[in-house]
Write a protein that holds these residues in place. Structure first.
Motif, PDB file in Angstrom:
ATOM      1  N   LEU A 184       0.897  -1.223   0.143  1.00  0.00           N
ATOM      2  CA  LEU A 184      -0.034   0.102   0.063  1.00  0.00           C
ATOM      3  C   LEU A 184       0.729   1.230  -0.133  1.00  0.00           C
ATOM      4  CD1 LEU A 184      -3.165   0.398  -0.007  1.00  0.00           C
ATOM      5  CD2 LEU A 184      -3.017   0.742   2.670  1.00  0.00           C
ATOM      6  N   ILE A 185       2.117   1.303   0.745  1.00  0.00           N
ATOM      7  CA  ILE A 185       2.930   2.385   0.713  1.00  0.00           C
ATOM      8  C   ILE A 185       3.298   2.906  -0.849  1.00  0.00           C
ATOM      9  CG2 ILE A 185       5.539   3.018   0.980  1.00  0.00           C
ATOM     10  CD1 ILE A 185       5.342   1.244   3.592  1.00  0.00           C
ATOM     11  N   LEU A 186       3.396   1.630  -1.621  1.00  0.00           N
ATOM     12  CA  LEU A 186       3.904   2.040  -3.106  1.00  0.00           C
ATOM     13  C   LEU A 186       2.629   2.306  -3.818  1.00  0.00           C
ATOM     14  CD1 LEU A 186       6.396  -0.807  -3.552  1.00  0.00           C
ATOM     15  CD2 LEU A 186       6.900   1.696  -2.966  1.00  0.00           C
ATOM     16  N   TYR A 187       1.581   1.599  -3.653  1.00  0.00           N
ATOM     17  CA  TYR A 187       0.253   1.915  -4.491  1.00  0.00           C
ATOM     18  C   TYR A 187      -0.035   3.256  -4.251  1.00  0.00           C
ATOM     19  CZ  TYR A 187      -4.639   1.118  -5.912  1.00  0.00           C
ATOM     20  OH  TYR A 187      -5.752   1.271  -6.671  1.00  0.00           O
ATOM     21  N   ARG A 188      -0.225   3.508  -2.934  1.00  0.00           N
ATOM     22  CA  ARG A 188      -0.745   5.094  -2.567  1.00  0.00           C
ATOM     23  C   ARG A 188       0.401   6.142  -2.715  1.00  0.00           C
ATOM     24  NH1 ARG A 188      -5.812   4.539  -3.174  1.00  0.00           N
ATOM     25  NH2 ARG A 188      -6.870   3.008  -1.854  1.00  0.00           N
ATOM     26  N   LEU A 189       1.336   5.771  -3.402  1.00  0.00           N
ATOM     27  CA  LEU A 189       2.644   7.067  -3.510  1.00  0.00           C
ATOM     28  C   LEU A 189       2.229   7.797  -4.722  1.00  0.00           C
ATOM     29  CD1 LEU A 189       5.413   7.663  -2.715  1.00  0.00           C
ATOM     30  CD2 LEU A 189       6.302   5.988  -4.680  1.00  0.00           C
ATOM     31  N   GLU A 190       2.501   9.100  -4.200  1.00  0.00           N
ATOM     32  CA  GLU A 190       2.131  10.302  -4.931  1.00  0.00           C
ATOM     33  C   GLU A 190       3.419  10.801  -5.312  1.00  0.00           C
ATOM     34  OE1 GLU A 190      -1.695  12.843  -5.216  1.00  0.00           O
ATOM     35  OE2 GLU A 190      -0.772  13.347  -3.412  1.00  0.00           O
ATOM     36  N   ILE A 191       3.677  11.132  -6.556  1.00  0.00           N
ATOM     37  CA  ILE A 191       5.265  11.578  -6.811  1.00  0.00           C
ATOM     38  C   ILE A 191       5.027  13.191  -6.671  1.00  0.00           C
ATOM     39  CG2 ILE A 191       6.925  11.824  -8.655  1.00  0.00           C
ATOM     40  CD1 ILE A 191       6.334   8.978  -7.546  1.00  0.00           C
ATOM     41  N   PHE A 192       3.965  13.710  -7.194  1.00  0.00           N
ATOM     42  CA  PHE A 192       3.794  15.147  -7.388  1.00  0.00           C
ATOM     43  C   PHE A 192       2.432  15.395  -6.968  1.00  0.00           C
ATOM     44  CE2 PHE A 192       2.737  19.120  -9.467  1.00  0.00           C
ATOM     45  CZ  PHE A 192       3.647  20.135  -8.847  1.00  0.00           C
ATOM     46  N   ASP A 193       2.075  16.483  -5.978  1.00  0.00           N
ATOM     47  CA  ASP A 193       0.887  16.596  -5.707  1.00  0.00           C
ATOM     48  C   ASP A 193       0.493  18.124  -5.911  1.00  0.00           C
ATOM     49  OD1 ASP A 193      -1.524  17.043  -4.419  1.00  0.00           O
ATOM     50  OD2 ASP A 193      -1.237  16.821  -2.268  1.00  0.00           O
ATOM     51  N   ASP A 194      -0.271  18.367  -7.194  1.00  0.00           N
ATOM     52  CA  ASP A 194      -0.432  19.633  -7.707  1.00  0.00           C
ATOM     53  C   ASP A 194      -1.514  20.586  -6.920  1.00  0.00           C
ATOM     54  OD1 ASP A 194      -2.487  18.204  -8.834  1.00  0.00           O
ATOM     55  OD2 ASP A 194      -2.393  18.793 -10.806  1.00  0.00           O
ATOM     56  N   SER A 218      -0.216   9.864  -0.939  1.00  0.00           N
ATOM     57  CA  SER A 218       0.726  10.678  -0.329  1.00  0.00           C
ATOM     58  C   SER A 218       2.125  10.452  -0.606  1.00  0.00           C
ATOM     59  CB  SER A 218       0.502  10.546   1.286  1.00  0.00           C
ATOM     60  OG  SER A 218      -0.725  10.851   1.670  1.00  0.00           O
ATOM     61  N   ASP A 219       3.317  11.355  -0.393  1.00  0.00           N
ATOM     62  CA  ASP A 219       4.373  11.219  -0.458  1.00  0.00           C
ATOM     63  C   ASP A 219       5.204   9.921   0.230  1.00  0.00           C
ATOM     64  OD1 ASP A 219       6.140  12.184   1.949  1.00  0.00           O
ATOM     65  OD2 ASP A 219       4.444  13.692   1.540  1.00  0.00           O
ATOM     66  N   ILE A 220       6.348   9.475  -0.148  1.00  0.00           N
ATOM     67  CA  ILE A 220       6.714   8.078   0.274  1.00  0.00           C
ATOM     68  C   ILE A 220       6.912   8.305   1.827  1.00  0.00           C
ATOM     69  CG2 ILE A 220       9.191   8.970  -0.278  1.00  0.00           C
ATOM     70  CD1 ILE A 220       7.708   5.179  -0.220  1.00  0.00           C
ATOM     71  N   LYS A 221       7.691   9.629   2.160  1.00  0.00           N
ATOM     72  CA  LYS A 221       7.791   9.708   3.789  1.00  0.00           C
ATOM     73  C   LYS A 221       6.567   9.854   4.592  1.00  0.00           C
ATOM     74  CE  LYS A 221       9.949  13.398   6.952  1.00  0.00           C
ATOM     75  NZ  LYS A 221      10.642  14.601   6.857  1.00  0.00           N
ATOM     76  N   THR A 222       5.582  10.240   4.020  1.00  0.00           N
ATOM     77  CA  THR A 222       4.207  10.132   4.815  1.00  0.00           C
ATOM     78  C   THR A 222       3.673   8.792   4.913  1.00  0.00           C
ATOM     79  OG1 THR A 222       3.638  12.616   4.146  1.00  0.00           O
ATOM     80  CG2 THR A 222       1.876  10.980   4.969  1.00  0.00           C
ATOM     81  N   ASN A 223       3.847   7.799   3.688  1.00  0.00           N
ATOM     82  CA  ASN A 223       3.399   6.647   3.673  1.00  0.00           C
ATOM     83  C   ASN A 223       4.033   5.827   4.628  1.00  0.00           C
ATOM     84  OD1 ASN A 223       1.427   7.462   1.894  1.00  0.00           O
ATOM     85  ND2 ASN A 223       2.159   6.432   0.163  1.00  0.00           N
ATOM     86  N   ILE A 224       5.257   5.823   4.646  1.00  0.00           N
ATOM     87  CA  ILE A 224       6.159   5.039   5.475  1.00  0.00           C
ATOM     88  C   ILE A 224       5.769   5.569   7.124  1.00  0.00           C
ATOM     89  CG2 ILE A 224       8.638   4.642   6.384  1.00  0.00           C
ATOM     90  CD1 ILE A 224       9.407   4.955   3.565  1.00  0.00           C
ATOM     91  N   SER A 225       5.581   6.794   7.312  1.00  0.00           N
ATOM     92  CA  SER A 225       5.161   7.067   8.730  1.00  0.00           C
ATOM     93  C   SER A 225       4.004   6.668   9.149  1.00  0.00           C
ATOM     94  CB  SER A 225       5.139   8.657   8.771  1.00  0.00           C
ATOM     95  OG  SER A 225       4.612   9.226  10.154  1.00  0.00           O
TER      96      SER A 225
END
Length: 300
Positions: free
Chosen positions: A66-76, A150-157
């Motif tokens: 899910l960390i990868l599936y919910r990964l957002e590279i750029f949030d405009d 979300s970004d990778i840092k948020t998802n890992i947190s």
């Protein structure tokens, strides 16, 4: 499930939430927030067995995916919100995207008048299976569709928040009863669910938006879902001056449970708006926090 077992279940779940009101890693687990006795709701509580592929190891594997599936590279949307913050918006309305067809209507389904005012930002929770990118160009003015990524840092947190919730429950005592032990094991298992992951993600997103806009009030539907208390908690953390207004748009039912409970004032709305006098009177009697002001929609 008969009424006796339903009441026992409600008592245990409400007590569990009350004991863990200070621990968001546990309080944000959706499963203990039992809304009411309804076929669609109660089916999630009939089967308490945790089957082989539902065990913690497999749940953790799914969370990693899910960390990868919910990964957002750029949030405009961040840039858009920064732009909106300069417009002196005083109200945030948090509504719902249930079906893409509702975009054909110019007014919001739940808040048709409030959401149209020029000083209001409307945030739509995406309940569809489609990504927010599909709708971005079709949304009305001052409206954003909340991304579930979300970004990778948020998802890992968030991943570690879920793990922490699971561990915290492991060390809690339960009533010396087989029925209640199974319920607590089920809650512990649900700490590793995708819904818990998304609840933490939602808190982060909505808090950032409230912080950026700094509104006078936040308005949302109010039926007892965990996301409602998450909204209130996020607003309280930004500023105690922000008024939290819940709108109870649906009917009232005798079996309604968690919506009226007060686990902590930081999760309770300042106002609850009802559609009629009968609903309002019923809410006044049932709501545990008597500091919450109940009003009929449209009255002063």
């Amino acid at each position: 499930m008969d009424n006796s077992n339903y009441n026992r279940l409600c008592d245990f779940l409400n007590d569990f939430l009350s004991r863990n009101k200070q621990n968001e890693n546990i309080f944000f687990i959706s499963w203990p927030h039992l809304l009411r006795y309804h076929d669609q709701e109660i089916k999630n509580y009939k089967y308490l067995n945790i089957y082989f592929f539902q065990r913690a190891f497999f749940k953790i594997i799914k969370l990693i995916a899910l960390i990868l599936y919910r990964l957002e590279i750029f949030d405009d949307s961040k840039q858009y919100i920064k732009k909106l913050s300069k417009q002196n918006l005083n109200t945030i309305v948090i509504s719902h995207m249930i079906n893409p067809s509702q975009l054909a209507y110019k007014k919001d389904f739940y808040f048709p008048d409030i959401a149209m005012t020029k000083n209001t930002l409307t945030c739509l929770i995406n309940h569809t299976k489609l990504s927010s990118e599909k709708f971005s160009e079709k949304l009305p003015r001052n409206t954003i569709l909340l991304s579930r990524k979300s970004d990778i840092k948020t998802n890992i947190s968030i991943f570690f928040k879920c793990i922490r919730g699971f561990i915290d429950i492991q060390f809690q005592k339960s009533r010396n009863n087989y029925f209640f032990l199974k319920i607590q094991k089920k809650i512990q298992n649900e700490a590793l669910s995708s819904s818990t992951f998304l609840n933490h993600s939602f808190k982060k997103k909505i808090k950032n938006i409230i912080k950026e806009i700094n509104p006078q009030k936040v308005i949302f539907t109010y039926e007892g879902y965990p996301f409602e208390r998450i909204i209130i908690s996020a607003a309280r953390e930004v500023s105690s001056n922000i008024k939290c207004v819940g709108y109870q748009h649906s009917g009232i039912f005798e079996s309604q449970n968690v919506v009226y409970k007060s686990f902590n004032k930081k999760y309770d709305p300042d106002y609850v708006l009802c559609t009629g006098k009968i609903t309002a009177e019923y809410c006044k009697k049932k709501i545990e926090n008597k500091e919450t002001i109940v009003k009929v929609l449209g009255t002063q």
